[in-house]
Scaffold this motif. Structure first.
Motif, PDB file in Angstrom:
ATOM      1  N   ASN A 128      50.527  49.457  35.743  1.00  0.00           N
ATOM      2  CA  ASN A 128      49.176  50.002  35.821  1.00  0.00           C
ATOM      3  C   ASN A 128      49.126  50.992  36.969  1.00  0.00           C
ATOM      4  OD1 ASN A 128      48.013  48.325  33.758  1.00  0.00           O
ATOM      5  ND2 ASN A 128      48.306  46.645  35.187  1.00  0.00           N
ATOM      6  N   ILE A 129      48.459  52.102  36.722  1.00  0.00           N
ATOM      7  CA  ILE A 129      48.389  53.167  37.721  1.00  0.00           C
ATOM      8  C   ILE A 129      46.928  53.531  37.954  1.00  0.00           C
ATOM      9  CG2 ILE A 129      48.961  55.573  38.196  1.00  0.00           C
ATOM     10  CD1 ILE A 129      51.490  55.171  36.562  1.00  0.00           C
ATOM     11  N   VAL A 130      46.566  53.677  39.207  1.00  0.00           N
ATOM     12  CA  VAL A 130      45.233  54.110  39.604  1.00  0.00           C
ATOM     13  C   VAL A 130      45.382  55.420  40.355  1.00  0.00           C
ATOM     14  CG1 VAL A 130      43.207  53.547  40.973  1.00  0.00           C
ATOM     15  CG2 VAL A 130      44.426  51.741  39.787  1.00  0.00           C
ATOM     16  N   ALA A 169      51.867  53.048  46.469  1.00  0.00           N
ATOM     17  CA  ALA A 169      52.136  51.669  46.867  1.00  0.00           C
ATOM     18  C   ALA A 169      51.498  50.725  45.851  1.00  0.00           C
ATOM     19  CB  ALA A 169      51.580  51.400  48.259  1.00  0.00           C
ATOM     20  N   GLN A 170      51.964  49.475  45.848  1.00  0.00           N
ATOM     21  CA  GLN A 170      51.512  48.495  44.866  1.00  0.00           C
ATOM     22  C   GLN A 170      50.471  47.560  45.482  1.00  0.00           C
ATOM     23  OE1 GLN A 170      54.651  45.973  43.341  1.00  0.00           O
ATOM     24  NE2 GLN A 170      53.822  46.120  41.288  1.00  0.00           N
ATOM     25  N   TYR A 171      49.430  47.224  44.677  1.00  0.00           N
ATOM     26  CA  TYR A 171      48.314  46.411  45.141  1.00  0.00           C
ATOM     27  C   TYR A 171      47.903  45.386  44.095  1.00  0.00           C
ATOM     28  CZ  TYR A 171      47.848  50.009  48.664  1.00  0.00           C
ATOM     29  OH  TYR A 171      48.099  50.854  49.694  1.00  0.00           O
ATOM     30  N   LYS A 172      47.093  44.418  44.548  1.00  0.00           N
ATOM     31  CA  LYS A 172      46.456  43.447  43.658  1.00  0.00           C
ATOM     32  C   LYS A 172      45.040  43.202  44.157  1.00  0.00           C
ATOM     33  CE  LYS A 172      50.267  40.555  42.048  1.00  0.00           C
ATOM     34  NZ  LYS A 172      50.789  39.180  42.008  1.00  0.00           N
ATOM     35  N   PHE A 173      44.120  42.988  43.221  1.00  0.00           N
ATOM     36  CA  PHE A 173      42.770  42.561  43.563  1.00  0.00           C
ATOM     37  C   PHE A 173      42.686  41.056  43.454  1.00  0.00           C
ATOM     38  CE2 PHE A 173      40.709  46.752  42.939  1.00  0.00           C
ATOM     39  CZ  PHE A 173      39.813  46.692  43.984  1.00  0.00           C
ATOM     40  N   ARG A 174      41.894  40.441  44.308  1.00  0.00           N
ATOM     41  CA  ARG A 174      41.540  39.023  44.209  1.00  0.00           C
ATOM     42  C   ARG A 174      40.040  38.979  43.964  1.00  0.00           C
ATOM     43  NH1 ARG A 174      44.081  34.157  45.284  1.00  0.00           N
ATOM     44  NH2 ARG A 174      42.880  32.517  46.310  1.00  0.00           N
ATOM     45  N   ILE A 175      39.615  38.230  42.957  1.00  0.00           N
ATOM     46  CA  ILE A 175      38.207  38.153  42.577  1.00  0.00           C
ATOM     47  C   ILE A 175      37.720  36.746  42.895  1.00  0.00           C
ATOM     48  CG2 ILE A 175      36.575  38.369  40.675  1.00  0.00           C
ATOM     49  CD1 ILE A 175      38.692  40.182  39.298  1.00  0.00           C
TER      50      ILE A 175
END
Length: 182
Positions: free
Chosen positions: A3-5, A100-106
């Motif tokens: 996934n790319i933003v 860079a690579q990221y993750k969201f926490r909900i």
């Protein structure tokens, strides 16, 4: 899947809570979004994971949009993250690094043992645990420049015909060459 933003675009997070057949307590007050660098969101290192969010945003549940409907009737939510990192500076502890690579926490109603352990007494049976997104990259959106030719994509049934014709030619040449050898 990667996934790319792209900065200065909208990135829509769509999620639902899977109760797996149990009675659960859905969030009723707010939802908190926390953005972590991928190395800070490593489930294999749970003791050190989820400690250094670079972005935190808490929204009232009324500010969260309903998402697409599921056939099983589970509620679906969505939120549009504006990736103009400079328009919402108070939510960032540091600007995201590009490429860079990221993750969201909900997190629902602030109930996260990792980031809100001081208020553990507010938890009760049936509270949903926080979820996280798949990893994604934030990439810089640069033009490719003049070194690349435009990619031509044939959009017709003739392209399949051409590839079949090419393969038929290859097979015939192979058979003829085998016959000539023997």
């Amino acid at each position: 899947m990667i996934n790319i933003v792209v900065p200065y675009s909208n990135f829509t997070l769509i999620w639902y809570y899977d109760n797996r057949g149990f009675d659960v307590v859905y969030p009723s007050v707010n939802i908190t979004f926390l953005l972590f660098k991928s190395e800070d969101a490593n489930y294999n290192d749970y003791i050190n994971a989820w400690k250094n969010p670079i972005f935190t945003k808490t929204l009232k549940l009324s500010e969260i949009q309903p998402g697409p409907q599921r056939t099983d009737g589970k509620p679906v939510y969505q939120w549009d993250w504006d990736t103009n990192f400079y328009s919402d500076e108070e939510s960032y502890t540091q600007p995201p690094s590009l490429n860079a690579q990221y993750k969201f926490r909900i997190v629902g109603d602030g109930k996260d043992i990792k980031t809100n352990a001081d208020h553990f007494d507010c938890y009760r049976d049936g509270d949903l645990t926080p979820g996280s997104t798949s990893a994604f990259y934030i990439v810089e959106n640069k033009p490719l420049g003049n070194n690349y030719k435009p990619l031509v994509i044939e959009n017709s049934a003739l392209s399949i015909y051409k590839s079949a014709k090419f393969m038929t030619t290859i097979i015939i040449l192979f058979i003829v060459s085998v016959l000539l050898v023997f």
